[in-house]
Design a protein around this motif. Structure first.
Motif, PDB file in Angstrom:
ATOM      1  N   VAL A 148       0.843  -1.192   0.000  1.00 51.17           N
ATOM      2  CA  VAL A 148       0.000   0.000   0.000  1.00 51.17           C
ATOM      3  C   VAL A 148       0.882   1.246   0.000  1.00 51.17           C
ATOM      4  O   VAL A 148       2.043   1.197   0.405  1.00 51.17           O
ATOM      5  N   THR A 149       0.306   2.354  -0.449  1.00 50.10           N
ATOM      6  CA  THR A 149       1.050   3.613  -0.519  1.00 50.10           C
ATOM      7  C   THR A 149       0.428   4.652   0.397  1.00 50.10           C
ATOM      8  O   THR A 149      -0.763   4.600   0.716  1.00 50.10           O
ATOM      9  N   ALA A 150       1.256   5.603   0.803  1.00 47.67           N
ATOM     10  CA  ALA A 150       0.780   6.734   1.600  1.00 47.67           C
ATOM     11  C   ALA A 150       1.480   7.994   1.109  1.00 47.67           C
ATOM     12  O   ALA A 150       2.692   7.993   0.902  1.00 47.67           O
ATOM     13  N   GLN A 158      -4.564   3.443  17.347  1.00 45.20           N
ATOM     14  CA  GLN A 158      -5.298   2.350  17.961  1.00 45.20           C
ATOM     15  C   GLN A 158      -6.703   2.851  18.279  1.00 45.20           C
ATOM     16  O   GLN A 158      -6.873   3.896  18.899  1.00 45.20           O
ATOM     17  N   VAL A 159      -7.692   2.109  17.844  1.00 44.88           N
ATOM     18  CA  VAL A 159      -9.079   2.516  18.027  1.00 44.88           C
ATOM     19  C   VAL A 159      -9.687   1.737  19.191  1.00 44.88           C
ATOM     20  O   VAL A 159      -9.906   0.529  19.089  1.00 44.88           O
ATOM     21  N   ALA A 170      -7.616   8.395   5.150  1.00 46.60           N
ATOM     22  CA  ALA A 170      -7.633   7.014   5.639  1.00 46.60           C
ATOM     23  C   ALA A 170      -6.983   6.087   4.616  1.00 46.60           C
ATOM     24  O   ALA A 170      -7.377   6.064   3.452  1.00 46.60           O
ATOM     25  N   VAL A 171      -5.971   5.331   5.039  1.00 50.62           N
ATOM     26  CA  VAL A 171      -5.263   4.401   4.149  1.00 50.62           C
ATOM     27  C   VAL A 171      -5.836   2.997   4.285  1.00 50.62           C
ATOM     28  O   VAL A 171      -6.226   2.373   3.315  1.00 50.62           O
ATOM     29  N   LEU A 172      -5.863   2.473   5.514  1.00 48.33           N
ATOM     30  CA  LEU A 172      -6.436   1.149   5.755  1.00 48.33           C
ATOM     31  C   LEU A 172      -6.859   1.049   7.209  1.00 48.33           C
ATOM     32  O   LEU A 172      -6.398   1.802   8.050  1.00 48.33           O
ATOM     33  N   VAL A 210      -4.851   3.340   9.809  1.00 45.24           N
ATOM     34  CA  VAL A 210      -3.651   4.015   9.323  1.00 45.24           C
ATOM     35  C   VAL A 210      -4.082   5.284   8.598  1.00 45.24           C
ATOM     36  O   VAL A 210      -4.897   5.234   7.671  1.00 45.24           O
ATOM     37  N   VAL A 211      -3.521   6.416   9.020  1.00 48.66           N
ATOM     38  CA  VAL A 211      -3.906   7.723   8.483  1.00 48.66           C
ATOM     39  C   VAL A 211      -2.679   8.387   7.861  1.00 48.66           C
ATOM     40  O   VAL A 211      -1.653   8.567   8.527  1.00 48.66           O
TER      41      VAL A 211
END
Length: 223
Positions: A148-150, A158-159, A170-172, A210-211
């Motif tokens: 994946v890319t960012a 952590q949620v 939002a990435v994943l 992941v942001v």
């Protein structure tokens, strides 16, 4: 010839592996991948050996229909043959996720490549509508590697309390999380990095998100 440039030599890899050549380039050795893998269309920057690239749309008629309806940004190519393939996406940072019988949800724009051993499907975030941008993402399940890319170094949150993320940032995130769409009280409220951001991705439960440090690449007007 002497140059610091020449220190960036090709890395040796194991057959079939996804390996970071550097932080912004992925190397895939086709040997041992089952003969092929999938990558974002247009992401190839170099290859060595006998390699074929075939456009795959969104992977089957049903998924192509979903893509046309949702606008999910994932046009794929099937990469097959023998040799080494180098992939990149606008010099974005690249991260490899190894799934081991697990699932993860990924923004379509963040997908660079994945092994054929993974199954995937396009899903809509609960509560999303055309007014909120749709927000369709792709869920990967199984055992295999996913790149994946960012755009901008990301943070992993952590949620364990309700968490809200700009949709484009939002990435994943964990499939264990319940996802919704939240509307800002005032339509013109500038609460994110851009103005007038009225909708956010809401996540609750136990897991992580992941942001990335941006809302993606700026759109260049061609006019």
């Amino acid at each position: 010839m002497r140059s610091s440039l020449l220190q960036n030599a090709e890395l040796s890899t194991e057959p079939g592996s996804f390996v970071l050549q550097n932080g912004r380039m992925l190397k895939v050795d086709l040997a041992g991948t089952g003969g092929f893998f999938y990558a974002k269309q247009g992401s190839m920057v170099a290859y060595q050996g006998e390699v074929d690239f075939n456009y795959q749309g969104s992977g089957g008629v049903a998924k192509m229909f979903k893509k046309a309806f949702t606008g999910e940004g994932m046009s794929l190519m099937k990469v097959s043959g023998s040799g080494d393939v180098f992939l990149a996406q606008e010099a974005d940072e690249i991260f490899i996720v190894h799934l081991e019988g697990e699932s993860v949800t990924v923004s379509g724009s963040a997908i660079l490549a994945f092994e054929s051993t993974l199954t995937w499907d396009i899903n809509r975030v609960e509560g999303a509508s055309m007014l909120s941008g749709g927000l369709f993402n792709t869920t990967f399940t199984g055992t295999g590697a996913l790149a994946v890319t960012a755009f901008g170094t990301p943070v992993v949150l952590q949620v364990d309390v309700p968490t809200y993320v700009d949709m484009q940032a939002a990435v994943l995130w964990s499939t264990s999380l319940k996802s919704t769409v939240r509307k800002t009280a005032k339509l013109g409220a500038a609460i994110g990095r851009g103005s007038g951001e009225a909708y956010q991705l809401g996540l609750s439960g136990q897991g992580f998100v992941v942001v990335q440090a941006s809302e993606g690449h700026p759109v260049v007007n061609q006019g």
